[in-house]
Design an enzyme around this catalytic site. Sequence first.
Site, short mmCIF file in Angstrom:
data_model
loop_
_atom_site.label_atom_id
_atom_site.label_comp_id
_atom_site.label_asym_id
_atom_site.label_seq_id
_atom_site.Cartn_x
_atom_site.Cartn_y
_atom_site.Cartn_z
N HIS A 30 8.06 44.29 -18.10
CA HIS A 30 8.48 45.37 -18.58
C HIS A 30 7.76 45.83 -20.36
O HIS A 30 9.24 45.86 -21.15
CB HIS A 30 9.96 46.14 -18.29
CG HIS A 30 9.55 46.46 -17.24
ND1 HIS A 30 9.61 47.71 -16.36
CD2 HIS A 30 9.89 45.62 -16.06
CE1 HIS A 30 9.83 47.69 -14.75
NE2 HIS A 30 10.22 46.11 -14.22
N CYS A 73 5.27 46.08 -13.74
CA CYS A 73 6.08 45.80 -12.49
C CYS A 73 5.36 45.49 -11.55
O CYS A 73 4.37 44.57 -10.78
CB CYS A 73 7.28 46.16 -13.25
SG CYS A 73 8.27 44.40 -11.67
N GLU A 112 7.70 48.47 -22.11
CA GLU A 112 7.68 49.66 -22.69
C GLU A 112 9.15 49.16 -22.78
O GLU A 112 9.89 50.02 -24.01
CB GLU A 112 7.99 50.88 -21.20
CG GLU A 112 8.88 50.58 -19.95
CD GLU A 112 8.53 50.02 -19.23
OE1 GLU A 112 7.39 48.61 -19.67
OE2 GLU A 112 8.82 49.32 -18.15
#
Length: 239
Positions: A216, A111, A218
Amino acid sequence: MIPPLIGLTTDREISNRQTRLLNVPEEYSQAVLRAGGAPVLIPIGFRSADLPELIDRLDGVILIGGGDIGPQHFHGQPHPRVGGVEPDRDELELTLVRLLVEADKPFLGICRGLQVMNVALGGTLFTDISAQKEHALRHDWYPNHPRDYLAHPVDIAAQTRLDKITGGGPLLVNSLHHQGIDVLSPHLTATAAAPDGLIEAVELPNARFGLGVQWHPEWLWTSPANQAIFQALVEAAGG
Ligand code: MN
């Protein structure tokens, strides 16, 4: 065997107990641990002059997400939505990217991290996508949406590192950003794009591992293609 040490950049926050926090959302740490790496912090305030030695001792680095980069770093247009600028964080991370490239150390930008890569290497950003990019999709699905909300697909260019890691697109991703790449750095290759043409991933050709994603992963680790991004970084770091 000692697992590869993966440095994580940090965000700064004032807690409701008036404590200044340097933080890393746990999802990044968990993604690295799951991939077999050992996460360590690169705190805001770390001296730039000591960065080369730190990089030497780390096996890889993740530039995590966060607030906007100060627009003066890329002659960006002022916009009222530019927020969360941390001048010392900008300074540290912009230097860090240049040194990582120089040292050919594996790194992943997420990001804001992708945006830092682009700015550090001479590119520019839209300081607000919805105001500056024609026919843009909505990319700012925050703060009132789940962080794993799948907001739009990305197409992935064939024969790229991201293509090999993920098994190819289209991949549905989350989208938690209001800024994005305008002019791409001459040192980077765009390797994924949203349906409106916005660049959603970049790579550093010929590097051991230099990858940036605008989404993102994660938060999407239950998707094998997304967890594979962390796996690939840790593997490159261990090699
Ligand atoms: Mn997006």
